[in-house]
Design an enzyme around this catalytic site. Sequence first.
Site, mmCIF file in Angstrom:
data_model
loop_
_atom_site.group_PDB
_atom_site.id
_atom_site.type_symbol
_atom_site.label_atom_id
_atom_site.label_comp_id
_atom_site.label_asym_id
_atom_site.label_seq_id
_atom_site.Cartn_x
_atom_site.Cartn_y
_atom_site.Cartn_z
ATOM 1 N N GLY A 88 0.819 -1.216 0.000
ATOM 2 C CA GLY A 88 0.000 0.000 0.000
ATOM 3 C C GLY A 88 0.848 1.259 0.000
ATOM 4 C CG ASP A 250 5.345 -3.136 -5.056
ATOM 5 O OD1 ASP A 250 5.968 -4.210 -5.194
ATOM 6 O OD2 ASP A 250 5.869 -2.122 -4.572
ATOM 7 C CG ASP A 260 6.188 3.381 -7.802
ATOM 8 O OD1 ASP A 260 5.797 4.487 -7.410
ATOM 9 O OD2 ASP A 260 5.528 2.338 -7.649
#
Length: 491
Positions: A88, A250, A260
């Site tokens: 998360g 992720d 990211d």
Amino acid sequence: MTVHFPFQNSYSALPDSFFARVAPTPVAAPRLIKLNRPLAVQLGLDPDVLETPEGAEILAGKTVPAGADPIAMAYAGHQFGQFVPQLGDGRAVLLGEVIDKDGIRRDIQLKGSGPTPFSRRGDGRAALGPVLREYIVSEAMFALGIPTTRSLAAVVTGEHVIRETALPGAVLTRVASSHIRVGTFQFFAVRRDTDAIRRLADHVIARHYPELLGNERPYHALLAGVVARQAELVARWLLVGFIHGVMNTDNSSISGETIDYGPCAFMDAYNPSQVFSSIDEMGRYAYANQPRIALWNLTRLAECLLPLFGEEQEKAVEQAQEILGAFPETFSKAYQTGLRKKVGLFTERDGDEALIQDLLDAMAKNTADFTLTFRRLGDAAGDPAADDARAEFMDPAAFDEWAKRWRERTALEPQTAAERQAAMNTVNPIFIPRNHRVEAVIQAAVNNDDYAPFEELVKVLAKPFEDQPDYAAYADPPLPDQRVLQTFCGT
């Protein structure tokens, strides 16, 4: 003046299990150090207002703007092959979504905005260096024409974060088509929540693949769409020498954007095994491994979607394998097409792949600079007497032998020399975010509060394909004592 964000939020309307509602943590003394004014305008925002103290407070998370519905998104992920069932947004908060001037829905997220329920004992903050790195590299990727998240603003917080030492804190305002990842699907798959997987898949289709609405097999088509976008994305990474560094599930975007930017880097000398990330000790995410890892990540997505394919498990697996089987061909086509353009070939002939591979092999053996070899090859295409490309090789004879075959091949093409050089210069950048330049910019900002080098580097990288004589030094590879051998995650 009041800062107005025309939020139209959709993700926060999904069930509560998809996220945690959490506001950014206020900071002491926010100061705007960079606003991406063209992007602000594209998002329907007023850059003049964003540059006010009130705007800086919003971009730092000190003030939540009207209409925002701040959330931290839930997801899981395979990190270096090891599955973590709950990750998360541990240091990011999604303020909301806006519709840009092209009618595209965009997330506006604060990165480094404080702890969330997913922080796992972290402080939820970001240091200035990683914020500047992501701003520089993501905007450079955009200028190179590669799908990517964007950087709207960078703000220093007036506070320090503790890593190995005390560092200036900062917040990055990031813009994305969405922040939905392979790991988002994994979060629900590990919980066997098929209804949530279906709800998420329907949301993704409506947002990113609307052409699939009404498709007889929408979830099969969704997987095929993500496979195609990821294959083409990774091909484009390789064509500019980009190494993501942390291709965990992720960090794999369902929309097909690069997301990211942690220990990411661009190669100087061509080396298929190149690794920069300090945490990639086994080379899992090395330059040449990226296509294989992308397919591995997509296989994890396929596993999540299997319950939506039908009740017959064996048949669903076969269908998923068939869809995944398209990845190698899609990647190879995008990569080989791009390579042909980089060497000035505009038709396809037998032997082209071998010819180009021979160049890459010679580059690796001779530690030739990846970016400059291809750029200087364009000069050689325009002027047979130009020898800058051969100067990149420790053994110039290796280039000469290859160039003789290359010229014989290009002679079969209809383009003039000038046309070939011009076309090659549109795909072969001269300016990339050289690692030593990025590090120098970060050190000037962190140590001296000097952002002039940052501003200049961002300016140069906004035009990567244009000769910029006043900034020619930015194209130079590092000297031996300037080489950056490792890059680090900003967590």
